[in-house]
Motif scaffolding. Structure first.
Motif, short mmCIF file in Angstrom:
data_model
loop_
_atom_site.label_atom_id
_atom_site.label_comp_id
_atom_site.label_asym_id
_atom_site.label_seq_id
_atom_site.Cartn_x
_atom_site.Cartn_y
_atom_site.Cartn_z
N ASN A 1 17.42 89.86 34.25
CA ASN A 1 16.50 90.64 33.43
C ASN A 1 17.18 91.67 32.52
N HIS A 2 18.49 91.70 32.56
CA HIS A 2 19.23 92.64 31.72
C HIS A 2 20.40 91.93 31.05
N THR B 1 20.71 96.00 27.85
CA THR B 1 19.39 95.82 27.23
C THR B 1 18.45 95.17 28.25
N ALA B 2 17.30 95.80 28.46
CA ALA B 2 16.27 95.21 29.31
C ALA B 2 15.63 94.07 28.53
N GLU C 1 12.99 92.10 28.80
CA GLU C 1 11.55 92.02 28.52
C GLU C 1 11.14 92.97 27.40
N SER C 2 11.60 94.21 27.50
CA SER C 2 11.20 95.22 26.51
C SER C 2 12.10 95.23 25.29
N GLN D 1 14.59 97.04 25.18
CA GLN D 1 15.10 98.41 25.10
C GLN D 1 16.57 98.47 25.50
#
Lengths: 117, 117
Positions: free
Chosen positions: A60-61, A87-88, A90-91, A93
């Motif tokens: 997920n990252h 970086t995440a 899903e978002s 970010q």
């Protein structure tokens, strides 16, 4: 292996970007992983569950860079400082963060890891 | 004060070079200070004794620079990272070193400080 040997070997694997191998080599069967948060990820018990948490995290990252400083040793514990640029997924970010991992060793294995941030 | 309030206030005093004031303000009467070494300085118990240890340290070292990073928080504990550039007065040896201080808080006071290096 002394606490210093274990701490140095664990830290070197992290410095080489081989965090998962550090866990596979040094986590005790009964290892407990503690995050500084509420919720289902706060306390994870057992080698398989901790590995699953780690796998989830990597899935997920996106890791741009992680640097590891240490080990810092006291008695049967050692600390590492991680600086992360990730970086995440899903978002989307991007996160630059520094945290401390505190590891407790018994019988040559990491029986607890506790993260501070 | 929450653990975050205490950790931030303690860290800010350290960042301002006011380490002794951080201790005076936040050490519990029963505080225990633990160094990662053998000998009489390894475990010091009680506010007066911990202050005496601190006073001894300042009397025996010239501090060129200390930088403080943190706090990093988990539960009732917080960690700080110190980078030091000091000279031991007796030997004249200049030392650049990084260490982690791990502080345990109860009832708004630091009840244990544990140093890793």
């Amino acid at each position: 292996m002394s606490i210093r040997d274990i701490a140095e070997a664990f830290a070197q694997l992290c410095k080489d970007g081989r965090h998962e191998e550090a866990g596979e080599r040094f986590w005790a069967e009964s290892v407990v992983s503690r995050e500084a948060m509420e919720g289902p990820m706060a306390v994870i018990t057992g080698r398989a569950a901790v590995k699953a948490k780690s796998d989830w995290w990597y899935a997920n990252h996106t890791v741009h860079e992680v640097t590891t400083e240490g080990p810092f040793i006291h008695g049967d514990q050692f600390a590492l400082r991680f600086s992360m640029d990730i970086t995440a997924r899903e978002s989307g970010q991007r996160i630059r963060a520094t945290e401390i991992g505190l590891y407790t060793v018994a019988d040559g294995k990491v029986v607890e890891e506790r993260f501070f941030y």
